[in-house]
Design a protein around this motif. Structure first.
Motif, PDB file in Angstrom:
ATOM      1  N   GLU A  33      59.694  30.682  33.032  1.00  0.00           N
ATOM      2  CA  GLU A  33      59.762  29.946  34.295  1.00  0.00           C
ATOM      3  C   GLU A  33      60.406  28.576  34.090  1.00  0.00           C
ATOM      4  O   GLU A  33      61.146  28.099  34.959  1.00  0.00           O
ATOM      5  N   ALA A  34      60.151  27.958  32.946  1.00  0.00           N
ATOM      6  CA  ALA A  34      60.778  26.661  32.657  1.00  0.00           C
ATOM      7  C   ALA A  34      62.297  26.799  32.537  1.00  0.00           C
ATOM      8  O   ALA A  34      63.035  25.848  32.809  1.00  0.00           O
ATOM      9  N   GLU A  35      62.766  27.995  32.157  1.00  0.00           N
ATOM     10  CA  GLU A  35      64.207  28.255  32.078  1.00  0.00           C
ATOM     11  C   GLU A  35      64.809  28.617  33.430  1.00  0.00           C
ATOM     12  O   GLU A  35      66.007  28.859  33.535  1.00  0.00           O
ATOM     13  N   GLY A  36      63.972  28.694  34.454  1.00  0.00           N
ATOM     14  CA  GLY A  36      64.482  28.961  35.790  1.00  0.00           C
ATOM     15  C   GLY A  36      64.387  30.403  36.234  1.00  0.00           C
ATOM     16  O   GLY A  36      64.897  30.747  37.312  1.00  0.00           O
ATOM     17  N   LEU A  37      63.743  31.282  35.445  1.00  0.00           N
ATOM     18  CA  LEU A  37      63.609  32.673  35.852  1.00  0.00           C
ATOM     19  C   LEU A  37      62.551  32.819  36.938  1.00  0.00           C
ATOM     20  O   LEU A  37      61.520  32.136  36.918  1.00  0.00           O
ATOM     21  N   ASP A  38      62.806  33.723  37.867  1.00  0.00           N
ATOM     22  CA  ASP A  38      61.831  34.091  38.890  1.00  0.00           C
ATOM     23  C   ASP A  38      60.969  35.210  38.303  1.00  0.00           C
ATOM     24  O   ASP A  38      61.449  36.320  38.065  1.00  0.00           O
ATOM     25  N   CYS A  39      59.710  34.907  38.042  1.00  0.00           N
ATOM     26  CA  CYS A  39      58.819  35.842  37.352  1.00  0.00           C
ATOM     27  C   CYS A  39      57.827  36.519  38.301  1.00  0.00           C
ATOM     28  O   CYS A  39      56.731  36.902  37.889  1.00  0.00           O
ATOM     29  N   ARG A  40      58.226  36.701  39.540  1.00  0.00           N
ATOM     30  CA  ARG A  40      57.325  37.355  40.488  1.00  0.00           C
ATOM     31  C   ARG A  40      57.028  38.800  40.084  1.00  0.00           C
ATOM     32  O   ARG A  40      56.016  39.368  40.497  1.00  0.00           O
ATOM     33  N   GLY A  58      73.073  28.871  36.541  1.00  0.00           N
ATOM     34  CA  GLY A  58      72.830  28.635  37.954  1.00  0.00           C
ATOM     35  C   GLY A  58      72.606  29.874  38.793  1.00  0.00           C
ATOM     36  O   GLY A  58      72.489  29.770  40.021  1.00  0.00           O
ATOM     37  N   PHE A  59      72.509  31.048  38.167  1.00  0.00           N
ATOM     38  CA  PHE A  59      72.272  32.262  38.934  1.00  0.00           C
ATOM     39  C   PHE A  59      70.778  32.436  39.199  1.00  0.00           C
ATOM     40  O   PHE A  59      69.932  32.025  38.392  1.00  0.00           O
ATOM     41  N   ASP A  60      70.466  33.043  40.334  1.00  0.00           N
ATOM     42  CA  ASP A  60      69.082  33.348  40.710  1.00  0.00           C
ATOM     43  C   ASP A  60      68.712  34.672  40.050  1.00  0.00           C
ATOM     44  O   ASP A  60      69.172  35.737  40.471  1.00  0.00           O
ATOM     45  N   VAL A  61      67.881  34.592  39.005  1.00  0.00           N
ATOM     46  CA  VAL A  61      67.580  35.754  38.167  1.00  0.00           C
ATOM     47  C   VAL A  61      66.098  36.097  38.264  1.00  0.00           C
ATOM     48  O   VAL A  61      65.240  35.226  38.090  1.00  0.00           O
ATOM     49  N   ARG A  62      65.821  37.366  38.524  1.00  0.00           N
ATOM     50  CA  ARG A  62      64.446  37.850  38.537  1.00  0.00           C
ATOM     51  C   ARG A  62      64.204  38.723  37.307  1.00  0.00           C
ATOM     52  O   ARG A  62      65.080  39.484  36.890  1.00  0.00           O
ATOM     53  N   TRP A  63      62.999  38.608  36.773  1.00  0.00           N
ATOM     54  CA  TRP A  63      62.639  39.269  35.517  1.00  0.00           C
ATOM     55  C   TRP A  63      61.488  40.237  35.762  1.00  0.00           C
ATOM     56  O   TRP A  63      60.456  39.866  36.313  1.00  0.00           O
TER      57      TRP A  63
END
Length: 323
Positions: free
Chosen positions: A75-82, A52-57
């Motif tokens: 992205e399907a796992e919820g990672l922010d890939c910006r 549930g953490f907001d994670v950027r990669w």
């Protein structure tokens, strides 16, 4: 200009497309593989996102089908890939992994030299708003890939320290990627000195510090600036030492080891998530042991990493229930 949004964790490094053998045997005899994601840094990112953490990669992939596959999977796992950059000039890194039997470490072959991720550089982190993050997780893999990724690693840890983030560092030794053992030791120890939490395995700590016991290994990193050192002891569990306290937490037994790859990354997920959740060190090590034990019971580098409800059930029962 709008204010940068807050987020929990930044991770960076190399994501690779992994082709896992469908049957046991030498890789040259295997005809069928299943594509999955791989990379120690992405494993930790995925594990934290599942909790549930907001994670950027932050990384680079090639303009190829494996790069597209990785972006979609992450992205399907919820990672922010910006901050995942598409590199038109270099390919996405690959690896091929044999099917392990009897709990042995699986044979792995890499196709990563000159990969897109090895061309990460300082310019790639200019837009990362570290001052709005809570935590930076780093490993010793990016600085081993190239001179520019090494420079990026030092820059991110320096910026994170200046911005007041907590920082965790897992040495994650890859000796074959370094020009010499001396360079590896000097670089990784310098990065560890910039971190709050240093998380080597016992063998890694011995190699990097020249000390034998977990207590003495931890002392080297505490003297260099770390606030806490957590040492992985394999099936025996783990050890922690801070400036005020030290202790050990017994390992979590498992009935069958399927694949050992990713256990250390699962352990890191446990430590980082627990500290972000406000748990004390014994509770953090207990969580880390549970997640690491769960991960070795499945095929794949991150498939055993739990979601929040699964973790809660594991912590209630004290058992590393495989998914």
């Amino acid at each position: 200009m709008p204010a940068a949004s807050a987020f929990d964790v930044l991770t960076f490094g190399e994501a690779m497309a992994m082709f896992v053998a469908d049957e046991a045997g030498p890789l040259d005899t295997v005809g069928r593989f299943h594509r999955r994601t791989a990379g120690a840094d992405t494993n930790v990112a995925i594990g934290l996102a599942r909790l549930g953490f907001d994670v950027r990669w932050l990384s680079r992939v090639g303009r190829d089908h494996n790069g597209t596959f990785l972006r979609r999977a992450l992205e399907a796992e919820g990672l922010d890939c910006r901050h995942l950059i598409e590199d038109p000039a270099h390919a996405t890194g690959l690896l091929f992994k044999a099917r392990a039997e009897g709990g042995a470490d699986p044979h792995v072959e890499y196709v990563r030299r000159g990969s897109a991720a090895s061309h990460l550089c300082l310019d790639d982190c200019r837009e990362v708003a570290l001052e709005t993050a809570r935590h930076l997780h780093a490993t010793g893999i990016p600085p081993a890939l190239s001179a520019t990724t090494r420079e990026l690693s030092f820059e991110l840890l320096t910026r994170a320290r200046a911005a007041g983030l907590s920082i965790s560092f897992d040495p994650n030794l890859r000796p074959s990627l370094w020009s010499s053992e001396a360079e590896m030791k000097q670089t990784l120890n310098a990065l560890a000195a910039k971190a709050d939490i240093v998380m080597p395995g016992l063998a890694e700590g011995r190699l990097l510090t020249g000390r034998d016991s977990a207590h003495d290994i931890a002392g080297v990193y505490l003297d260099s600036g770390a606030q806490a050192v957590v040492i992985k002891l394999g099936p025996e569990g783990s050890y922690f030492r801070t400036r005020e306290h030290e202790g050990s937490v017994a390992g979590t037994p498992v009935t069958q080891v399927v694949d050992t790859v990713g256990a250390g990354d699962g352990f890191a997920v446990g430590i980082v998530s627990a500290r972000l959740d406000g748990l004390d060190w014994p509770a953090a090590l207990h969580r880390a042991n549970l997640i690491g034990a769960r991960q070795v019971q499945v095929i794949g580098d991150m498939e055993g990493l739990p979601r929040r409800d699964e973790l809660a059930a594991m912590e209630r029962s004290g058992e590393a229930m495989p998914g």
